[in-house]
Design a protein around this motif. Structure first.
Motif, short mmCIF file in Angstrom:
data_model
loop_
_atom_site.label_atom_id
_atom_site.label_comp_id
_atom_site.label_asym_id
_atom_site.label_seq_id
_atom_site.Cartn_x
_atom_site.Cartn_y
_atom_site.Cartn_z
N VAL A 58 -9.81 -3.75 -6.13
CA VAL A 58 -11.12 -4.37 -5.36
C VAL A 58 -11.59 -5.41 -6.25
CG1 VAL A 58 -13.25 -4.05 -4.41
CG2 VAL A 58 -11.25 -2.35 -4.01
N VAL A 59 -11.98 -5.04 -7.71
CA VAL A 59 -12.50 -6.06 -8.33
C VAL A 59 -11.65 -7.05 -9.05
CG1 VAL A 59 -14.37 -6.34 -9.99
CG2 VAL A 59 -14.71 -4.50 -8.57
N ARG A 60 -10.56 -6.43 -9.78
CA ARG A 60 -9.79 -7.20 -10.68
C ARG A 60 -8.57 -7.82 -9.94
NH1 ARG A 60 -11.81 -8.85 -15.50
NH2 ARG A 60 -12.22 -7.19 -17.00
N GLY A 61 -8.56 -7.34 -8.59
CA GLY A 61 -7.40 -8.16 -7.75
C GLY A 61 -6.02 -7.88 -8.16
N ARG A 62 -5.92 -6.34 -8.80
CA ARG A 62 -4.46 -6.20 -9.28
C ARG A 62 -3.77 -5.56 -7.97
NH1 ARG A 62 -6.64 -3.15 -14.52
NH2 ARG A 62 -6.98 -5.06 -15.75
N THR A 63 -2.45 -5.58 -7.70
CA THR A 63 -1.81 -4.87 -6.66
C THR A 63 -1.75 -3.20 -7.00
OG1 THR A 63 0.26 -4.71 -7.79
CG2 THR A 63 -0.33 -6.93 -6.71
N ARG A 64 -1.97 -2.66 -5.99
CA ARG A 64 -1.91 -1.34 -6.05
C ARG A 64 -0.81 -0.65 -7.09
NH1 ARG A 64 -4.25 2.72 -3.85
NH2 ARG A 64 -3.15 4.69 -4.45
N TYR A 65 0.35 -1.48 -6.90
CA TYR A 65 1.36 -0.91 -8.05
C TYR A 65 1.11 -0.97 -9.51
CZ TYR A 65 5.80 -0.65 -10.44
OH TYR A 65 6.88 -0.34 -11.34
N GLU A 66 0.61 -2.49 -9.91
CA GLU A 66 0.03 -2.63 -10.96
C GLU A 66 -0.94 -1.81 -11.48
OE1 GLU A 66 0.49 -7.48 -10.55
OE2 GLU A 66 -1.43 -6.68 -10.33
#
Lengths: 226, 241
Positions: B105-113
């Motif tokens: 949500v905050v860092r904008g990483r994908t779920r996989y990352e």
């Protein structure tokens, strides 16, 4: 003996006549409740806004609507607003019940949100979440568990109060009861059956609420009943 | 320096929880904060994460001024990880999602990352087998380790520990302290409010003794714990050691 048979035949006839309007009662309550859910959620959250005017506006809605009898609200919307904009009695009835129950639900949602430990806000904020992200991902999913039982009970109350729209000529269960009793002068039997049909509806819903309660209670929440 | 507090005053009504307190912390430094209850230890940490308003003075984290009213405060806060006494895990999410959520949500990483990072961190705190457990199924020590992993997942530059072991059963304190020691060895900048004097002696580069919102005495552990100069520090240590 024959008297008893006659009585049951009458009750059967009344029941058959009335049951054909029950879908209107259900439709009105469901639509009104959907409106109430939207109003309730929006105003429940707005009541916790950081901006004072927004908070004030939201609590004005809740306090005004809760302080006015639903019947008066129905008259106001159908006859009052009806003078300005052309409102169908169905739309007016649904709107009045929806707006009324929206105020009750707003209070339920607000208390559900406030019931979540403040540590949850702090943890979310310390992770860099904005207020809205915190609300959406942390607070609301937990509030649901608290809010569902009382909110579902409001639907039962909403269903019963939908009988009030009979007054503006919306032909639902109660209205049909009035027509039938004045036509055949079978007041005792008619209102008995009307009551029984409402009772069947509400008792069924009560059971449904219990099932939903159990559903939302699982999901690894807290330490309470698992 | 990574943290600079300058003449900070934080008041609750008439009570000054922090009373003209100044503090600088260097990168990689481990600072333990001790003191009696009500001395302002927790408030100090909470101010560093902008969970409390300050009325006077200034706080800078890596040169960025911390201001609670700033509209991007949530971004500045990202550099500061916080571990709470009461864990404050999200009870509706399992361990993995507790660590994942803010990354996505905050860092904008994908779920996989995020999942790759979360699994690595949960492994690091010894909870590989608890990834699917909900907080209600974890012990206090396990919860606190998830909370540490959750904070680390945001790649903070500073970690704040607010009495991280005070709510734990005695036999679980060790496992949490062990994780904290490891972090310190890796060179994480840490501010630790603690009652574990043994931990402070072993890990801290510097210990602060706080009372009434002021730093009464500070120094390296050997010096402060064995030969405190101040009368109040001596009294306090005599009681807790």
């Amino acid at each position: 003996m024959t008297w008893l048979v006659d009585q049951f035949t009458i009750l059967g006839n009344v029941f058959y006549y009335l049951i054909q309007t029950v879908h209107w009662t259900i439709l009105i309550s469901v639509l009104a409740y959907l409106i109430a859910l939207i109003f309730g959620l929006v105003f429940g959250i707005l009541r916790l806004s950081l901006s004072r005017p927004v908070r004030w506006l939201a609590s004005a809605y809740v306090n005004v609507i809760r302080g006015v009898p639903l019947l008066v609200l129905i008259f106001f919307i159908y006859f009052g607003l009806g003078k300005i904009v052309n409102l169908d009695r169905f739309v007016a009835g649904v709107l009045a019940v929806g707006i009324c129950y929206g105020a009750y639900l707003a209070e339920i949602f607000r208390s559900g949100i406030q019931a979540i430990d403040y540590g949850q806000h702090e943890a979310a904020m310390s992770l860099g979440m904005t207020r809205w992200q915190t609300m959406r991902h942390i607070i609301l999913p937990q509030s649901v568990r608290i809010v569902v039982p009382p909110a579902a009970n409001e639907f039962i109350a909403c269903l019963k109060d939908s009988s009030l729209v009979s007054i503006i000529g919306l032909r639902e269960l109660t209205r049909a009861g009035r027509e039938y009793s004045s036509q055949y002068f079978l007041d005792f039997q008619t209102w008995l059956v009307v009551g029984i049909i409402y009772l069947i509806l509400t008792l069924t819903l009560t059971q449904l609420v219990k099932v939903i309660e159990r559903r939302v209670a699982v999901h690894g929440y807290g330490v309470e009943k698992k | 320096m990574i943290i600079e507090m300058n003449d900070v005053v934080c008041r609750f009504g008439v009570l000054a929880a922090l009373d003209h307190l100044s503090l600088t912390v260097e990168k990689g430094e481990v600072v333990c904060i001790i003191g009696p209850s009500g001395s302002g230890k927790s408030t100090l940490l909470r101010c560093l994460n902008a969970l409390e308003d300050i009325q006077e003075g200034s706080i800078e984290i890596e040169g960025l001024r911390l201001d609670r009213q700033h509209k991007d405060i949530h971004k500045i806060r990202l550099d500061v990880g916080m571990v709470f006494q009461q864990f404050n895990l999200f009870p509706h999410l399992n361990a993995l999602d507790n660590v994942n959520l803010a990354q996505i949500v905050v860092r904008g990483r994908t779920r996989y990352e995020a999942t790759v990072i979360s699994k690595e961190l949960l492994g690091k705190v010894g909870l590989t087998d608890k990834i699917d457990s909900y907080p209600s199924q974890l012990s206090g020590g396990q919860k606190q380790r998830v909370a540490i992993a959750r904070a680390l997942a945001m790649n903070p530059k500073v970690m704040l520990f607010d009495e991280a072991t005070s709510a734990l059963d005695p036999e679980m304190i060790g496992e949490v302290l062990e994780v904290m020691k490891q972090l310190a060895r890796e060179g994480m900048t840490m501010l630790v409010v603690t009652h574990e004097i043994g931990f402070a002696r072993e890990v801290a580069h510097r210990i602060l003794f706080l009372e009434n919102g002021r730093i009464v005495e500070e120094g390296p552990p050997q010096e402060l714990l064995t030969s405190p100069k101040n009368q109040r520090t001596r009294e306090f240590l005599a009681k807790v050691l």
